[in-house]
Design a protein around this motif. Structure first.
Motif, PDB file in Angstrom:
ATOM      1  N   LEU A  64       0.863  -1.179   0.000  1.00  0.00           N
ATOM      2  CA  LEU A  64       0.000   0.000   0.000  1.00  0.00           C
ATOM      3  C   LEU A  64       0.894   1.222   0.000  1.00  0.00           C
ATOM      4  O   LEU A  64       1.668   1.431   0.940  1.00  0.00           O
ATOM      5  N   TYR A  65       0.793   2.028  -1.040  1.00  0.00           N
ATOM      6  CA  TYR A  65       1.730   3.142  -1.204  1.00  0.00           C
ATOM      7  C   TYR A  65       1.353   4.323  -0.310  1.00  0.00           C
ATOM      8  O   TYR A  65       0.290   4.354   0.312  1.00  0.00           O
ATOM      9  N   GLN A  66       2.229   5.302  -0.257  1.00  0.00           N
ATOM     10  CA  GLN A  66       2.094   6.402   0.693  1.00  0.00           C
ATOM     11  C   GLN A  66       0.862   7.261   0.419  1.00  0.00           C
ATOM     12  O   GLN A  66       0.473   7.476  -0.721  1.00  0.00           O
ATOM     13  N   ASP A  67       0.245   7.711   1.515  1.00  0.00           N
ATOM     14  CA  ASP A  67      -0.825   8.715   1.508  1.00  0.00           C
ATOM     15  C   ASP A  67      -2.166   8.246   0.945  1.00  0.00           C
ATOM     16  O   ASP A  67      -3.105   9.043   0.869  1.00  0.00           O
ATOM     17  N   ILE A  68      -2.310   6.982   0.562  1.00  0.00           N
ATOM     18  CA  ILE A  68      -3.499   6.608  -0.213  1.00  0.00           C
ATOM     19  C   ILE A  68      -4.805   6.722   0.576  1.00  0.00           C
ATOM     20  O   ILE A  68      -5.853   6.986   0.002  1.00  0.00           O
ATOM     21  N   PHE A  69      -4.759   6.512   1.903  1.00  0.00           N
ATOM     22  CA  PHE A  69      -5.966   6.646   2.716  1.00  0.00           C
ATOM     23  C   PHE A  69      -5.834   7.762   3.758  1.00  0.00           C
ATOM     24  O   PHE A  69      -6.585   7.805   4.725  1.00  0.00           O
ATOM     25  N   LYS A  70      -4.911   8.655   3.568  1.00  0.00           N
ATOM     26  CA  LYS A  70      -4.669   9.739   4.529  1.00  0.00           C
ATOM     27  C   LYS A  70      -5.854  10.711   4.555  1.00  0.00           C
ATOM     28  O   LYS A  70      -6.404  11.077   3.507  1.00  0.00           O
ATOM     29  N   ASN A  71      -6.280  11.086   5.779  1.00  0.00           N
ATOM     30  CA  ASN A  71      -7.319  12.112   5.966  1.00  0.00           C
ATOM     31  C   ASN A  71      -8.658  11.734   5.333  1.00  0.00           C
ATOM     32  O   ASN A  71      -9.383  12.601   4.835  1.00  0.00           O
ATOM     33  N   LYS A  72      -9.035  10.455   5.359  1.00  0.00           N
ATOM     34  CA  LYS A  72     -10.281  10.019   4.732  1.00  0.00           C
ATOM     35  C   LYS A  72     -11.387   9.703   5.737  1.00  0.00           C
ATOM     36  O   LYS A  72     -12.483   9.305   5.346  1.00  0.00           O
ATOM     37  N   GLY A  73     -11.123   9.843   7.031  1.00  0.00           N
ATOM     38  CA  GLY A  73     -12.152   9.591   8.027  1.00  0.00           C
ATOM     39  C   GLY A  73     -12.574   8.143   8.138  1.00  0.00           C
ATOM     40  O   GLY A  73     -13.694   7.846   8.569  1.00  0.00           O
ATOM     41  N   LEU A  74     -11.694   7.222   7.781  1.00  0.00           N
ATOM     42  CA  LEU A  74     -12.035   5.795   7.837  1.00  0.00           C
ATOM     43  C   LEU A  74     -12.292   5.359   9.270  1.00  0.00           C
ATOM     44  O   LEU A  74     -11.527   5.674  10.181  1.00  0.00           O
ATOM     45  N   THR A  75     -13.365   4.594   9.472  1.00  0.00           N
ATOM     46  CA  THR A  75     -13.675   4.046  10.796  1.00  0.00           C
ATOM     47  C   THR A  75     -13.418   2.542  10.865  1.00  0.00           C
ATOM     48  O   THR A  75     -13.217   2.004  11.957  1.00  0.00           O
ATOM     49  N   SER A  76     -13.431   1.862   9.712  1.00  0.00           N
ATOM     50  CA  SER A  76     -13.100   0.424   9.662  1.00  0.00           C
ATOM     51  C   SER A  76     -12.309   0.158   8.394  1.00  0.00           C
ATOM     52  O   SER A  76     -12.651   0.667   7.320  1.00  0.00           O
ATOM     53  N   PHE A  77     -11.246  -0.632   8.535  1.00  0.00           N
ATOM     54  CA  PHE A  77     -10.476  -1.063   7.364  1.00  0.00           C
ATOM     55  C   PHE A  77     -10.113  -2.524   7.561  1.00  0.00           C
ATOM     56  O   PHE A  77      -9.523  -2.890   8.583  1.00  0.00           O
ATOM     57  N   VAL A  78     -10.471  -3.362   6.574  1.00  0.00           N
ATOM     58  CA  VAL A  78     -10.260  -4.806   6.679  1.00  0.00           C
ATOM     59  C   VAL A  78      -9.470  -5.281   5.468  1.00  0.00           C
ATOM     60  O   VAL A  78      -9.780  -4.923   4.326  1.00  0.00           O
ATOM     61  N   PHE A  79      -8.439  -6.078   5.725  1.00  0.00           N
ATOM     62  CA  PHE A  79      -7.746  -6.799   4.659  1.00  0.00           C
ATOM     63  C   PHE A  79      -8.468  -8.130   4.438  1.00  0.00           C
ATOM     64  O   PHE A  79      -8.805  -8.811   5.409  1.00  0.00           O
ATOM     65  N   SER A  80      -8.689  -8.525   3.207  1.00  0.00           N
ATOM     66  CA  SER A  80      -9.323  -9.815   2.953  1.00  0.00           C
ATOM     67  C   SER A  80      -8.447 -10.953   3.460  1.00  0.00           C
ATOM     68  O   SER A  80      -7.222 -10.794   3.614  1.00  0.00           O
ATOM     69  N   ASN A  81      -9.062 -12.088   3.728  1.00  0.00           N
ATOM     70  CA  ASN A  81      -8.342 -13.217   4.328  1.00  0.00           C
ATOM     71  C   ASN A  81      -7.179 -13.706   3.481  1.00  0.00           C
ATOM     72  O   ASN A  81      -6.215 -14.261   4.004  1.00  0.00           O
ATOM     73  N   ASP A  82      -7.271 -13.508   2.159  1.00  0.00           N
ATOM     74  CA  ASP A  82      -6.208 -13.986   1.272  1.00  0.00           C
ATOM     75  C   ASP A  82      -5.235 -12.874   0.883  1.00  0.00           C
ATOM     76  O   ASP A  82      -4.479 -13.013  -0.074  1.00  0.00           O
ATOM     77  N   SER A  83      -5.221 -11.792   1.632  1.00  0.00           N
ATOM     78  CA  SER A  83      -4.305 -10.690   1.344  1.00  0.00           C
ATOM     79  C   SER A  83      -2.848 -11.138   1.448  1.00  0.00           C
ATOM     80  O   SER A  83      -2.487 -11.918   2.331  1.00  0.00           O
ATOM     81  N   VAL A  84      -2.003 -10.611   0.539  1.00  0.00           N
ATOM     82  CA  VAL A  84      -0.561 -10.906   0.570  1.00  0.00           C
ATOM     83  C   VAL A  84       0.245  -9.615   0.728  1.00  0.00           C
ATOM     84  O   VAL A  84       1.419  -9.559   0.347  1.00  0.00           O
ATOM     85  N   VAL A  85      -0.365  -8.596   1.302  1.00  0.00           N
ATOM     86  CA  VAL A  85       0.323  -7.311   1.480  1.00  0.00           C
ATOM     87  C   VAL A  85       1.539  -7.491   2.391  1.00  0.00           C
ATOM     88  O   VAL A  85       1.447  -8.073   3.473  1.00  0.00           O
ATOM     89  N   THR A  86       2.696  -6.988   1.942  1.00  0.00           N
ATOM     90  CA  THR A  86       3.940  -7.097   2.704  1.00  0.00           C
ATOM     91  C   THR A  86       4.405  -5.767   3.283  1.00  0.00           C
ATOM     92  O   THR A  86       5.205  -5.744   4.219  1.00  0.00           O
ATOM     93  N   ARG A  87       3.914  -4.652   2.726  1.00  0.00           N
ATOM     94  CA  ARG A  87       4.422  -3.351   3.176  1.00  0.00           C
ATOM     95  C   ARG A  87       3.323  -2.296   3.138  1.00  0.00           C
ATOM     96  O   ARG A  87       2.553  -2.222   2.177  1.00  0.00           O
ATOM     97  N   ILE A  88       3.286  -1.472   4.194  1.00  0.00           N
ATOM     98  CA  ILE A  88       2.400  -0.309   4.247  1.00  0.00           C
ATOM     99  C   ILE A  88       3.295   0.920   4.298  1.00  0.00           C
ATOM    100  O   ILE A  88       4.056   1.116   5.252  1.00  0.00           O
TER     101      ILE A  88
END
Length: 215
Positions: free
Chosen positions: A106-130
């Motif tokens: 997940l690259y820089q700033d992509i969800f910055k200042n968006k007022g998110l209250t819930s964020f879920v990665f799917s069970n099969d996510s392979v994300v290695t870096r935020i």
């Protein structure tokens, strides 16, 4: 679902985005693929069909909005999710792919200042870096990280509402100020965390680091 789709002679309802997940389950019942309409055993959980990656997901809690490629985000050839999230949705799920490309970072700033209250990665996510500031200044009170995550960059979760973290065994790097501005009082973590940046966990960072370094 695949058995049903292989047997189709006409239009495929699983690509018809006007269909709800419950309607699609009932189609499987009507065609005797399922004996009965099914519901999760977990309280407040739902089976959600994703039209984006064409699979079922078990979503725990309220129904979440699945991020799609019309939300201002794209995946480059290295698997980095880039752009700025343009949707007004506050409770979202990130699937493992976007437009057929696997999401690895997940690259820089992509969800910055968006007022998110819930964020879920799917069970099969392979994300290695935020990357840096990816979730800075939101309203997240909990987050479950994918078991593949290796690195959280500076300021990534600065200024949210997190009080407890469960960090995956795979995590090796948490950079400076990553969780600054959260009142972190409990951390569960594996033994592979080799880099802890200055103020990575906010005001209690020094105490955590001292305990962690002595095992």
């Amino acid at each position: 679902t695949q058995i049903y789709r292989y047997s189709l002679d006409g239009a495929d309802p699983f690509i018809d985005e006007s269909k709800s997940s419950q309607e699609l389950i009932e189609i499987l019942v009507t065609n005797e693929i399922l004996q009965n309409s099914i519901e999760p055993l977990s309280t407040d959980a739902s089976f959600i069909w994703s039209f984006d990656d064409q699979t079922w997901h078990l979503i725990d809690g309220e129904t979440l909005y699945a991020i799609v490629d019309s939300d201002g985000l794209t995946v480059d050839n290295n698997g980095r999710l880039k752009g700025i999230f343009s949707s007004s949705e506050k409770d979202v799920i990130l699937l493992s792919e976007l437009s057929g490309k696997e999401i690895k970072e997940l690259y820089q700033d992509i969800f910055k200042n968006k007022g998110l209250t819930s964020f879920v990665f799917s069970n099969d996510s392979v994300v290695t870096r935020i990357h840096a500031r990816a979730f800075q200044n939101n309203e997240l009170s909990t987050i479950t990280f994918p078991e593949t995550l290796q690195r959280i960059d500076l300021l990534a979760f600065k200024d949210n509402n997190l009080t407890e973290l469960v960090l995956p065994e795979s995590l090796t790097h948490v950079e400076q100020n990553a969780f600054q501005g959260n009142n972190i009082t409990k951390i569960t973590v594996g033994s592979n965390l080799s880099t802890i940046g200055n103020s990575a966990f906010g005001i209690n960072n020094a105490g955590f680091s001292a305990v962690y370094l002595v095992g």
